[in-house]
Design an enzyme around this catalytic site. Structure first.
Site, PDB file in Angstrom:
ATOM      1  N   SER A 145      31.366 -13.881  24.825  1.00 33.65           N
ATOM      2  CA  SER A 145      31.173 -13.406  23.576  1.00 33.65           C
ATOM      3  C   SER A 145      30.872 -13.911  22.212  1.00 33.65           C
ATOM      4  O   SER A 145      30.465 -15.447  21.908  1.00 33.65           O
ATOM      5  CB  SER A 145      31.710 -12.066  23.783  1.00 33.65           C
ATOM      6  OG  SER A 145      31.780 -11.231  23.080  1.00 33.65           O
TER       7      SER A 145
ATOM      8  N   HIS B 110      28.591  -6.329  28.897  1.00 41.24           N
ATOM      9  CA  HIS B 110      28.970  -7.266  28.403  1.00 41.24           C
ATOM     10  C   HIS B 110      29.399  -7.962  29.180  1.00 41.24           C
ATOM     11  O   HIS B 110      30.415  -8.834  28.688  1.00 41.24           O
ATOM     12  CB  HIS B 110      29.780  -6.466  26.910  1.00 41.24           C
ATOM     13  CG  HIS B 110      29.466  -7.522  26.302  1.00 41.24           C
ATOM     14  ND1 HIS B 110      29.024  -8.468  25.196  1.00 41.24           N
ATOM     15  CD2 HIS B 110      31.162  -7.717  25.535  1.00 41.24           C
ATOM     16  CE1 HIS B 110      29.515  -8.854  24.341  1.00 41.24           C
ATOM     17  NE2 HIS B 110      30.484  -8.809  24.380  1.00 41.24           N
TER      18      HIS B 110
END
Length: 270
Positions: free
Chosen positions: A100, A252
Site C-alpha cells: 500500500s 487489500h
C-alpha cells in the site's frame, strides 16, 4: 525468532526486526502501509525466512518507531531514512517490498538509490494520489488537531476497517484486531499523523515512474476496494520494467489473506 531493535536515524527512532538466514544472498526489506506496522507481515514472514534475510521496518510515525514532531513525514525523507538504516546495518542486494503506502516509499527508494535496490515488489501499491489540498493542510495547524484525527479514525474502529480491507472476513479474529489496534493506544501518533498529512507530497507522477528501471513485481487482489486494480494496471503501464500478477478472491491485505500465494510469486520473481 526475530531480533527486534530500535536505532536513531535522522533524529528519529526506527524500529526494525531482523530474520537472518545463514546462507541467503538476498535481503528482503518489508515496508508496511498506512496505519499499519510490521505486524501486517506476520503470516508472510514464516514462508520467506526459509529462503532470504528479512528486515521488517516500522516507518515513522507507525508501529514502534518514533513519532517526533520535528521529523519531516514526506515519502522522500522516509525513504532516505530507511536507506540510511539499511546502510548502517550493512545490508546489500536489497529486494524492497512495500504494501500500500509502503509501495510509494519503495518507489522513492528506487529513485534515490537505483543501484542499491536490486528489485522491487509492490503489493497493492498506492498510486496517483495527489497532495492534500491547501485548506486541509492548514487544518493540521489547529490546536488539538490530534484529538480530532483520533475521533475520526475511531468512527469505524479497527474491526470495521478490517472488514473493508479484507475479502474473506473469516480471517478476522481477536489476535488480528488487537495487532492492528495496539499502535493507536499511544496518543502521540495522532499529532504525528497531522504532520504527515501536512508534509506528504503527492504520489509519484507518471514521468517519475517512467524513469524507474528497477525490475518491479506488482501483486494485486482482484477485490481490492482500497487501491483498486485499475491503479495496478496504470502502474504496470507506467513502470517500464514491471509485471502485474492478480490474485483471485483477495482484498487489500494480501500478506494477511494469501501469504502462501504472495510467497510463491515473490520467490518466482527473485
Amino acid at each position: 525468532m526475530p531480533i527486534g531493535s530500535s536505532i536513531k536515524i535522522n533524529d528519529i527512532s526506527i524500529y526494525y526486526e531482523e530474520y537472518k538466514h545463514p546462507n541467503a544472498l538476498n535481503t528482503i526489506v518489508l515496508i508496511h502501509g498506512f496505519l499499519s506496522s510490521s505486524f501486517s507481515f506476520r503470516r508472510l514472514i514464516p514462508y520467506l525466512e526459509k529462503d532470504v534475510n528479512i528486515v521488517s521496518i516500522d516507518f515513522p510515525p507507525f508501529g514502534k518507531s518514533g513519532k517526533s514532531l520535528k521529523f519531516s513525514y514526506t515519502y522522500a525523507n522516509i525513504a532516505s531514512t530507511i536507506l540510511e538504516l539499511l546502510d548502517t546495518l550493512g545490508y546489500k542486494n536489497i529486494i524492497a517490498t512495500g504494501h500500500s503506502m509502503g509501495g510509494q516509499i519503495v518507489l522513492n527508494m528506487s529513485i534515490q538509490r537505483p543501484e542499491f535496490i536490486k528489485k522491487a515488489i509492490l503489493i497493492s501499491c498506492s498510486g496517483y494520489v495527489p497532495r492534500a489540498k491547501l485548506p486541509l493542510r492548514m487544518l493540521t495547524y489547529v490546536p488539538f488537531i490530534g484529538r480530532f484525527i483520533k475521533l475520526y479514525l475511531e468512527k469505524s474502529g479497527v474491526e470495521g476497517n478490517l472488514n473493508i480491507v479484507v475479502y474473506d472476513k473469516s480471517i478476522i479474529d481477536e489476535k488480528m484486531i488487537k495487532g492492528y489496534e495496539e499502535p493507536f493506544h499511544h496518543n502521540e501518533i495522532f499529532r504525528a499523523l497531522a504532520k504527515m498529512l501536512r508534509h506528504r507530497e503527492g504520489d509519484l507522477a507518471p514521468v517519475s515512474l517512467q524513469s524507474i528501471q528497477t525490475p518491479c513485481l506488482l501483486l494485486w487482489g482482484d477485490h481490492d476496494t482500497i487501491v483498486p486494480l485499475n491503479i495496478g494496471n496504470r502502474l504496470a503501464y507506467d513502470l517500464p520494467n514491471s509485471s502485474l500478477v492478480v490474485i483471485k478472491n483477495t482484498g487489500h491485505l494480501l500478506p494477511e489473506e494469501k501469504p502462501k500465494e504472495v510467497y510463491d510469486e515473490i520467490i518466482r520473481f527473485i
